[in-house]
Write a protein that holds these residues in place. Structure first.
Motif, PDB file in Angstrom:
ATOM      1  N   VAL A   1      39.622  61.482  47.210  1.00 26.21           N
ATOM      2  CA  VAL A   1      40.894  61.437  47.778  1.00 26.21           C
ATOM      3  C   VAL A   1      41.511  60.522  46.367  1.00 26.21           C
ATOM      4  CG1 VAL A   1      42.994  59.716  49.298  1.00 26.21           C
ATOM      5  CG2 VAL A   1      41.267  61.276  50.274  1.00 26.21           C
ATOM      6  N   PRO A   2      41.101  58.825  45.500  1.00 27.44           N
ATOM      7  CA  PRO A   2      41.695  59.061  44.448  1.00 27.44           C
ATOM      8  C   PRO A   2      42.105  59.693  43.410  1.00 27.44           C
ATOM      9  CG  PRO A   2      40.258  56.880  45.563  1.00 27.44           C
ATOM     10  CD  PRO A   2      40.621  58.322  46.014  1.00 27.44           C
ATOM     11  N   LEU A   3      40.841  61.321  43.187  1.00 23.95           N
ATOM     12  CA  LEU A   3      41.111  61.919  42.341  1.00 23.95           C
ATOM     13  C   LEU A   3      42.727  63.202  42.915  1.00 23.95           C
ATOM     14  CD1 LEU A   3      37.534  63.099  41.684  1.00 23.95           C
ATOM     15  CD2 LEU A   3      38.784  62.050  40.089  1.00 23.95           C
ATOM     16  N   TYR A   4      42.734  63.300  44.251  1.00 25.94           N
ATOM     17  CA  TYR A   4      43.627  64.542  43.689  1.00 25.94           C
ATOM     18  C   TYR A   4      45.133  63.588  43.948  1.00 25.94           C
ATOM     19  CZ  TYR A   4      46.620  66.984  47.094  1.00 25.94           C
ATOM     20  OH  TYR A   4      47.939  67.907  47.425  1.00 25.94           O
ATOM     21  N   LEU A   5      45.406  62.278  44.618  1.00 29.90           N
ATOM     22  CA  LEU A   5      46.165  61.625  44.476  1.00 29.90           C
ATOM     23  C   LEU A   5      46.698  61.440  43.183  1.00 29.90           C
ATOM     24  CD1 LEU A   5      45.564  59.750  47.804  1.00 29.90           C
ATOM     25  CD2 LEU A   5      47.223  61.037  47.505  1.00 29.90           C
ATOM     26  N   GLY A   6      45.694  60.759  42.023  1.00 33.51           N
ATOM     27  CA  GLY A   6      45.862  60.551  41.326  1.00 33.51           C
ATOM     28  C   GLY A   6      46.456  61.989  39.897  1.00 33.51           C
ATOM     29  N   TYR A   7      46.239  62.826  40.726  1.00 35.30           N
ATOM     30  CA  TYR A   7      46.400  64.209  39.614  1.00 35.30           C
ATOM     31  C   TYR A   7      47.831  64.481  40.346  1.00 35.30           C
ATOM     32  CZ  TYR A   7      46.472  69.277  38.763  1.00 35.30           C
ATOM     33  OH  TYR A   7      46.522  70.278  38.275  1.00 35.30           O
ATOM     34  N   THR A   8      48.031  64.561  41.458  1.00 35.86           N
ATOM     35  CA  THR A   8      49.633  64.547  41.692  1.00 35.86           C
ATOM     36  C   THR A   8      50.576  63.763  41.646  1.00 35.86           C
ATOM     37  OG1 THR A   8      49.051  63.701  43.833  1.00 35.86           O
ATOM     38  CG2 THR A   8      48.273  66.513  44.169  1.00 35.86           C
ATOM     39  N   ALA A   9      50.454  62.954  41.416  1.00 32.08           N
ATOM     40  CA  ALA A   9      51.096  62.019  41.095  1.00 32.08           C
ATOM     41  C   ALA A   9      51.052  61.678  38.886  1.00 32.08           C
ATOM     42  CB  ALA A   9      50.391  60.013  41.166  1.00 32.08           C
ATOM     43  N   ILE A  10      50.465  62.324  39.024  1.00 29.99           N
ATOM     44  CA  ILE A  10      50.372  62.321  37.367  1.00 29.99           C
ATOM     45  C   ILE A  10      51.093  64.145  37.363  1.00 29.99           C
ATOM     46  CG2 ILE A  10      49.242  63.487  34.610  1.00 29.99           C
ATOM     47  CD1 ILE A  10      46.848  61.221  35.990  1.00 29.99           C
ATOM     48  N   MET A  11      51.090  64.560  37.764  1.00 28.57           N
ATOM     49  CA  MET A  11      51.500  65.884  37.277  1.00 28.57           C
ATOM     50  C   MET A  11      53.189  66.276  38.068  1.00 28.57           C
ATOM     51  SD  MET A  11      48.963  67.552  36.543  1.00 28.57           S
ATOM     52  CE  MET A  11      50.446  69.351  35.774  1.00 28.57           C
ATOM     53  N   GLU A  12      53.577  65.475  39.182  1.00 25.57           N
ATOM     54  CA  GLU A  12      55.092  64.775  39.498  1.00 25.57           C
ATOM     55  C   GLU A  12      55.419  64.472  38.670  1.00 25.57           C
ATOM     56  OE1 GLU A  12      54.482  63.703  43.512  1.00 25.57           O
ATOM     57  OE2 GLU A  12      54.094  65.107  44.618  1.00 25.57           O
TER      58      GLU A  12
ATOM     59  N   PHE B   1      37.973  53.149  40.107  1.00 21.33           N
ATOM     60  CA  PHE B   1      36.752  52.163  39.086  1.00 21.33           C
ATOM     61  C   PHE B   1      35.535  51.284  40.298  1.00 21.33           C
ATOM     62  CE2 PHE B   1      36.943  47.378  37.174  1.00 21.33           C
ATOM     63  CZ  PHE B   1      36.127  47.768  36.429  1.00 21.33           C
ATOM     64  N   GLY B   2      36.950  50.907  40.796  1.00 21.15           N
ATOM     65  CA  GLY B   2      36.137  49.843  42.256  1.00 21.15           C
ATOM     66  C   GLY B   2      34.258  51.454  42.933  1.00 21.15           C
TER      67      GLY B   2
ATOM     68  N   MET C   1      52.020  54.290  39.620  1.00 22.48           N
ATOM     69  CA  MET C   1      51.908  53.218  40.952  1.00 22.48           C
ATOM     70  C   MET C   1      50.623  53.874  41.076  1.00 22.48           C
ATOM     71  SD  MET C   1      52.540  49.949  39.852  1.00 22.48           S
ATOM     72  CE  MET C   1      51.476  49.137  41.584  1.00 22.48           C
ATOM     73  N   GLN C   2      51.059  55.288  42.001  1.00 21.03           N
ATOM     74  CA  GLN C   2      49.460  55.694  42.710  1.00 21.03           C
ATOM     75  C   GLN C   2      48.741  56.296  41.502  1.00 21.03           C
ATOM     76  OE1 GLN C   2      52.308  58.987  45.084  1.00 21.03           O
ATOM     77  NE2 GLN C   2      50.268  60.147  44.902  1.00 21.03           N
ATOM     78  N   ALA C   3      49.212  57.024  40.038  1.00 20.56           N
ATOM     79  CA  ALA C   3      47.837  57.092  39.580  1.00 20.56           C
ATOM     80  C   ALA C   3      46.895  55.906  39.181  1.00 20.56           C
ATOM     81  CB  ALA C   3      48.826  57.742  38.168  1.00 20.56           C
ATOM     82  N   LEU C   4      47.765  54.616  38.652  1.00 20.34           N
ATOM     83  CA  LEU C   4      47.222  53.596  38.879  1.00 20.34           C
ATOM     84  C   LEU C   4      46.464  52.990  39.760  1.00 20.34           C
ATOM     85  CD1 LEU C   4      46.963  51.154  36.082  1.00 20.34           C
ATOM     86  CD2 LEU C   4      48.706  49.357  37.927  1.00 20.34           C
ATOM     87  N   MET C   5      46.382  52.565  40.465  1.00 19.34           N
ATOM     88  CA  MET C   5      45.777  52.740  42.048  1.00 19.34           C
ATOM     89  C   MET C   5      44.712  54.011  42.032  1.00 19.34           C
ATOM     90  SD  MET C   5      46.732  49.488  42.639  1.00 19.34           S
ATOM     91  CE  MET C   5      45.276  49.330  43.532  1.00 19.34           C
TER      92      MET C   5
ATOM     93  N   ILE D   1      44.313  41.551  43.848  1.00 18.69           N
ATOM     94  CA  ILE D   1      44.471  42.207  43.844  1.00 18.69           C
ATOM     95  C   ILE D   1      45.132  43.880  44.279  1.00 18.69           C
ATOM     96  CG2 ILE D   1      44.806  43.907  40.810  1.00 18.69           C
ATOM     97  CD1 ILE D   1      42.706  40.939  40.488  1.00 18.69           C
ATOM     98  N   MET D   2      43.889  44.163  44.052  1.00 13.44           N
ATOM     99  CA  MET D   2      44.447  46.245  45.009  1.00 13.44           C
ATOM    100  C   MET D   2      45.141  45.817  46.221  1.00 13.44           C
ATOM    101  SD  MET D   2      39.881  47.471  44.373  1.00 13.44           S
ATOM    102  CE  MET D   2      40.521  48.945  44.548  1.00 13.44           C
ATOM    103  N   SER D   3      44.842  45.035  47.161  1.00  8.65           N
ATOM    104  CA  SER D   3      45.618  45.027  48.285  1.00  8.65           C
ATOM    105  C   SER D   3      46.945  45.044  47.852  1.00  8.65           C
ATOM    106  CB  SER D   3      45.558  44.095  49.519  1.00  8.65           C
ATOM    107  OG  SER D   3      45.403  42.661  48.783  1.00  8.65           O
ATOM    108  N   VAL D   4      47.374  43.795  46.841  1.00 11.08           N
ATOM    109  CA  VAL D   4      48.571  43.697  47.084  1.00 11.08           C
ATOM    110  C   VAL D   4      49.846  44.839  46.315  1.00 11.08           C
ATOM    111  CG1 VAL D   4      50.699  42.207  45.346  1.00 11.08           C
ATOM    112  CG2 VAL D   4      48.243  41.430  46.731  1.00 11.08           C
ATOM    113  N   LEU D   5      48.730  45.786  45.193  1.00 14.82           N
ATOM    114  CA  LEU D   5      49.032  46.943  44.420  1.00 14.82           C
ATOM    115  C   LEU D   5      49.578  48.293  45.256  1.00 14.82           C
ATOM    116  CD1 LEU D   5      47.507  46.594  41.074  1.00 14.82           C
ATOM    117  CD2 LEU D   5      49.853  45.824  41.017  1.00 14.82           C
ATOM    118  N   CYS D   6      48.825  48.277  46.377  1.00 12.20           N
ATOM    119  CA  CYS D   6      48.535  48.997  47.672  1.00 12.20           C
ATOM    120  C   CYS D   6      49.893  48.237  48.375  1.00 12.20           C
ATOM    121  CB  CYS D   6      47.467  49.259  48.071  1.00 12.20           C
ATOM    122  SG  CYS D   6      45.802  49.972  47.151  1.00 12.20           S
ATOM    123  N   ILE D   7      50.442  47.668  48.378  1.00 13.04           N
ATOM    124  CA  ILE D   7      51.190  47.473  49.073  1.00 13.04           C
ATOM    125  C   ILE D   7      53.270  47.565  48.590  1.00 13.04           C
ATOM    126  CG2 ILE D   7      52.677  45.671  50.003  1.00 13.04           C
ATOM    127  CD1 ILE D   7      50.094  44.231  51.477  1.00 13.04           C
TER     128      ILE D   7
END
Length: 148
Positions: free
Chosen positions: A123-134, A73-74, A63-67, A41-47
């Motif tokens: 890294v996911p905290l940062y990327l999720g935050y930036t994706a939501i803000m953008e 969660f992992g 998608m970036q926020a979801l991943m 699941i995660m590998s496909v969604l990351c691609i």
């Protein structure tokens, strides 16, 4: 790769019976589920997310926020249970301590491994935050244009 995991995590030592220090069937099943979710699941969604970012698709922020959330969660599903059970599945296997004695083995196989896993938190905290803000910024601009 499975052989390497068997060195550092008891949940992957399914070839050893529980009575001789191998994992309880629930622990082994938990490790298996996490690995299969990552692989299937995660590998496909990351691609898909990567392609969306590279092609600047309108949905790539979501998608970036979801991943990012899935990666966090992992961490929760794989690492937190170990701390709740005194890290007995991690190297050194069988020792009930989340702070084993510092040796070259525990430094590399425990402390370095735990420290490296912090990447999967920050890294996911940062990327999720930036994706939501953008995404919010783009939607606010679109709403402003719509009202004008």
């Amino acid at each position: 790769m499975g052989a390497n995991y068997r060195i550092v995590d008891n949940r992957f030592r399914t070839h050893i019976p529980e009575s001789k220090g191998g994992p309880h069937h629930g622990e082994a099943a938990g490790g298996f589920v996490v690995v299969m979710v990552e692989l299937l699941i995660m590998s496909v969604l990351c691609i898909i997310t990567c392609v969306g970012i590279m092609k600047n698709k309108p949905w790539h922020h979501e998608m970036q926020a979801l991943m990012s959330a899935v990666h966090l969660f992992g961490v929760i599903m794989f690492v937190v249970p170990e701390f709740l059970t005194q890290c007995q599945n991690m190297a050194p296997i069988g020792e009930k301590s989340c702070l084993p004695e510092l040796t070259p083995f525990t430094f590399f196989y425990y402390y370095f491994g735990v420290g490296a896993n912090l990447v999967w938190v920050f890294v996911p905290l940062y990327l999720g935050y930036t994706a939501i803000m953008e995404s919010a910024e783009i939607k606010a601009k679109a709403m402003k244009l719509k009202t004008n």
